[in-house]
Motif scaffolding. Structure first.
Motif, PDB file in Angstrom:
ATOM      1  N   ASP A   1       0.831  -1.216   0.000  1.00 39.64           N
ATOM      2  CA  ASP A   1       0.000   0.000   0.000  1.00 39.64           C
ATOM      3  C   ASP A   1       0.855   1.252   0.000  1.00 39.64           C
ATOM      4  O   ASP A   1       0.528   2.248  -0.653  1.00 39.64           O
ATOM      5  CB  ASP A   1      -0.940   0.007   1.214  1.00 39.64           C
ATOM      6  CG  ASP A   1      -1.992  -1.099   1.122  1.00 39.64           C
ATOM      7  OD1 ASP A   1      -2.210  -1.624   0.008  1.00 39.64           O
ATOM      8  OD2 ASP A   1      -2.582  -1.435   2.167  1.00 39.64           O
ATOM      9  N   ASP A   2       1.974   1.211   0.744  1.00 34.82           N
ATOM     10  CA  ASP A   2       2.878   2.364   0.780  1.00 34.82           C
ATOM     11  C   ASP A   2       3.532   2.591  -0.579  1.00 34.82           C
ATOM     12  O   ASP A   2       3.783   3.728  -0.977  1.00 34.82           O
ATOM     13  CB  ASP A   2       3.957   2.176   1.858  1.00 34.82           C
ATOM     14  CG  ASP A   2       3.383   2.258   3.266  1.00 34.82           C
ATOM     15  OD1 ASP A   2       2.343   2.925   3.452  1.00 34.82           O
ATOM     16  OD2 ASP A   2       3.973   1.655   4.186  1.00 34.82           O
TER      17      ASP A   2
ATOM     18  N   GLN B   1       1.025   4.346  -2.710  1.00 39.32           N
ATOM     19  CA  GLN B   1       0.939   5.733  -2.232  1.00 39.32           C
ATOM     20  C   GLN B   1       2.142   6.539  -2.699  1.00 39.32           C
ATOM     21  O   GLN B   1       2.011   7.675  -3.158  1.00 39.32           O
ATOM     22  CB  GLN B   1       0.852   5.755  -0.693  1.00 39.32           C
ATOM     23  CG  GLN B   1       0.818   7.154  -0.096  1.00 39.32           C
ATOM     24  CD  GLN B   1      -0.381   7.962  -0.547  1.00 39.32           C
ATOM     25  OE1 GLN B   1      -1.496   7.470  -0.508  1.00 39.32           O
ATOM     26  NE2 GLN B   1      -0.157   9.186  -0.974  1.00 39.32           N
TER      27      GLN B   1
ATOM     28  N   SER C   1       1.902   7.197  -6.443  1.00 38.22           N
ATOM     29  CA  SER C   1       0.851   8.193  -6.693  1.00 38.22           C
ATOM     30  C   SER C   1       1.337   9.597  -6.346  1.00 38.22           C
ATOM     31  O   SER C   1       1.111  10.551  -7.099  1.00 38.22           O
ATOM     32  CB  SER C   1      -0.397   7.867  -5.871  1.00 38.22           C
ATOM     33  OG  SER C   1      -0.919   6.620  -6.261  1.00 38.22           O
ATOM     34  N   THR C   2       2.024   9.713  -5.217  1.00 36.52           N
ATOM     35  CA  THR C   2       2.559  11.015  -4.786  1.00 36.52           C
ATOM     36  C   THR C   2       3.567  11.539  -5.803  1.00 36.52           C
ATOM     37  O   THR C   2       3.518  12.708  -6.201  1.00 36.52           O
ATOM     38  CB  THR C   2       3.229  10.882  -3.398  1.00 36.52           C
ATOM     39  OG1 THR C   2       2.244  10.452  -2.454  1.00 36.52           O
ATOM     40  CG2 THR C   2       3.838  12.194  -2.944  1.00 36.52           C
TER      41      THR C   2
END
Length: 196
Positions: A108-109, A112, A115-116
């Motif tokens: 999940d990280d 993230q 995406s960032t």
């Protein structure tokens, strides 16, 4: 949906990350195994994000990162690594990297982080920069470089213009910071962290 170039010389790691990003981030991922492959891919297509393995053929420590950041200033470049620590993360950011992604990131990280980065942000996990225990003083870096160069405490003391007892104190302190068992282990740890 964005286009990602992933360069990593470990086939299993490369394919696992690529598959996960394609399934969960709905990104198009081009995966290559070295710096030459990355440059060839960049010459033939445009990407929204470049992920580079810190240790792979052609990377030459952080020179590959510097080269790509200069050649493609509009494309965010992030370093991915299984071994490098906070010092390498800081150096990478100084050279223009938009992020630092340890291979220990959870799935999940990872999504993230990507995406960032694709949204124009920066991504560095807190624990990479909070690596304060590895922050050596400039003098400690000089000492550990001497050790890595095969020099004795007496030779390092002569080079730096200090007493041998001072070098022994530095070795003790930097070994503790690097969680090293002895001088040789300290030099190996410093090399892994990109300090020498």
């Amino acid at each position: 949906m964005g286009k990602i170039l992933l360069a990593d010389d470990h086939g299993l790691v490369r394919e696992t990350i690529a598959a996960y990003l394609m399934q969960n981030g709905l990104h198009e991922v081009t995966a290559v195994g070295d710096m030459t492959g990355a440059e060839a891919a960049l010459d033939t297509s445009s990407y929204d994000l470049i992920l580079l393995d810190y240790r792979m053929p052609g990377m030459e420590s952080l020179d590959g990162l510097r080269k790509l950041a200069e050649r493609f200033p509009d494309v965010p470049v992030a370093l991915i690594s299984g071994a490098a620590g906070g010092e390498v993360a800081r150096q990478a950011i100084d050279l223009g990297a938009a992020g630092f992604l340890p291979k220990t990131l959870g799935p999940d990280d990872l999504i993230q982080a990507v995406s960032t980065l694709m949204a124009g942000g920066a991504y560095i996990p807190d624990d990479a920069l909070a690596d304060a225990s590895h922050r050596l003083t400039p003098r400690e870096v000089e000492v550990v470089r001497g050790i890595a160069g095969g020099k004795s405490n007496k030779e390092i003391a002569r080079d730096l213009g200090v007493q041998e007892v001072t070098i022994k104190l530095h070795v003790k302190t930097l070994s503790r910071k690097l969680e090293a068992r002895n001088r040789t282990h300290a030099a190996m740890r410093a090399r892994d962290l990109g300090l020498v």
